[in-house]
Design a protein around this motif. Sequence first.
Motif, PDB file in Angstrom:
ATOM      1  N   UNK A   1      -7.329 -20.851  21.034  1.00  0.00           N
ATOM      2  CA  UNK A   1      -7.419 -19.846  22.089  1.00  0.00           C
ATOM      3  C   UNK A   1      -6.382 -20.120  23.160  1.00  0.00           C
ATOM      4  N   UNK A   2      -6.055 -19.100  23.882  1.00  0.00           N
ATOM      5  CA  UNK A   2      -5.095 -19.193  24.971  1.00  0.00           C
ATOM      6  C   UNK A   2      -5.840 -19.306  26.302  1.00  0.00           C
ATOM      7  N   UNK A   3      -5.375 -20.215  27.158  1.00  0.00           N
ATOM      8  CA  UNK A   3      -5.937 -20.339  28.499  1.00  0.00           C
ATOM      9  C   UNK A   3      -5.238 -19.314  29.389  1.00  0.00           C
ATOM     10  N   UNK A   4      -6.001 -18.382  29.908  1.00  0.00           N
ATOM     11  CA  UNK A   4      -5.447 -17.290  30.705  1.00  0.00           C
ATOM     12  C   UNK A   4      -5.502 -17.652  32.183  1.00  0.00           C
TER      13      UNK A   4
ATOM     14  N   UNK B   1     -13.448 -16.019  26.380  1.00  0.00           N
ATOM     15  CA  UNK B   1     -12.422 -16.389  27.371  1.00  0.00           C
ATOM     16  C   UNK B   1     -13.028 -17.261  28.465  1.00  0.00           C
ATOM     17  N   UNK B   2     -14.191 -16.850  28.968  1.00  0.00           N
ATOM     18  CA  UNK B   2     -14.844 -17.570  30.067  1.00  0.00           C
ATOM     19  C   UNK B   2     -15.293 -18.952  29.601  1.00  0.00           C
ATOM     20  N   UNK B   3     -15.944 -19.029  28.446  1.00  0.00           N
ATOM     21  CA  UNK B   3     -16.405 -20.323  27.932  1.00  0.00           C
ATOM     22  C   UNK B   3     -15.230 -21.260  27.694  1.00  0.00           C
ATOM     23  N   UNK B   4     -14.160 -20.756  27.110  1.00  0.00           N
ATOM     24  CA  UNK B   4     -12.983 -21.588  26.852  1.00  0.00           C
ATOM     25  C   UNK B   4     -12.385 -22.079  28.169  1.00  0.00           C
ATOM     26  N   UNK B   5     -12.301 -21.203  29.143  1.00  0.00           N
ATOM     27  CA  UNK B   5     -11.771 -21.579  30.454  1.00  0.00           C
ATOM     28  C   UNK B   5     -12.637 -22.655  31.095  1.00  0.00           C
TER      29      UNK B   5
END
Length: 132
Positions: free
Chosen positions: A1-4, A45-49
């Motif tokens: 995943x990409x960190x946004x 996205x939120x969990x990865x962040x």
Amino acid sequence: MQLKQDCVRYVLLSLEEQKFNMIIFGANDTDIATKLADDRFSTDDIRYTLFELFSGGFITAEITKFKNDYLLRVTSITWAGHELLDDIRDTEVWHKTKDVTSSFSSISVSILKNVATAVITGIIKQKTGLPL
């Protein structure tokens, strides 16, 4: 995943608001992600962040690993997390920082922080004339 980058800012600002009673009980990453997910950022996205903010030392949390997943119980923003947030909080600073970094395909969080610090310093110099 990409960190946004925008998601990093969004999550830190949201955690700071303490809508999750983190300090007392901790907040489950899945619950946080469900509350924060919107048309810009998915729950993934939120969990990865959150996981990356934990890995980078920007939030404190307890991690429980399962066979195919993990649970992160977030308890607070660290000193480094508050420093990062203070550098990217202001909308004007954030937009200028994003303008500076937009020509690169990838920017680390530490470089993002350094650029934001330089942007803030430039704005202060411009507005006050102080030699910073």
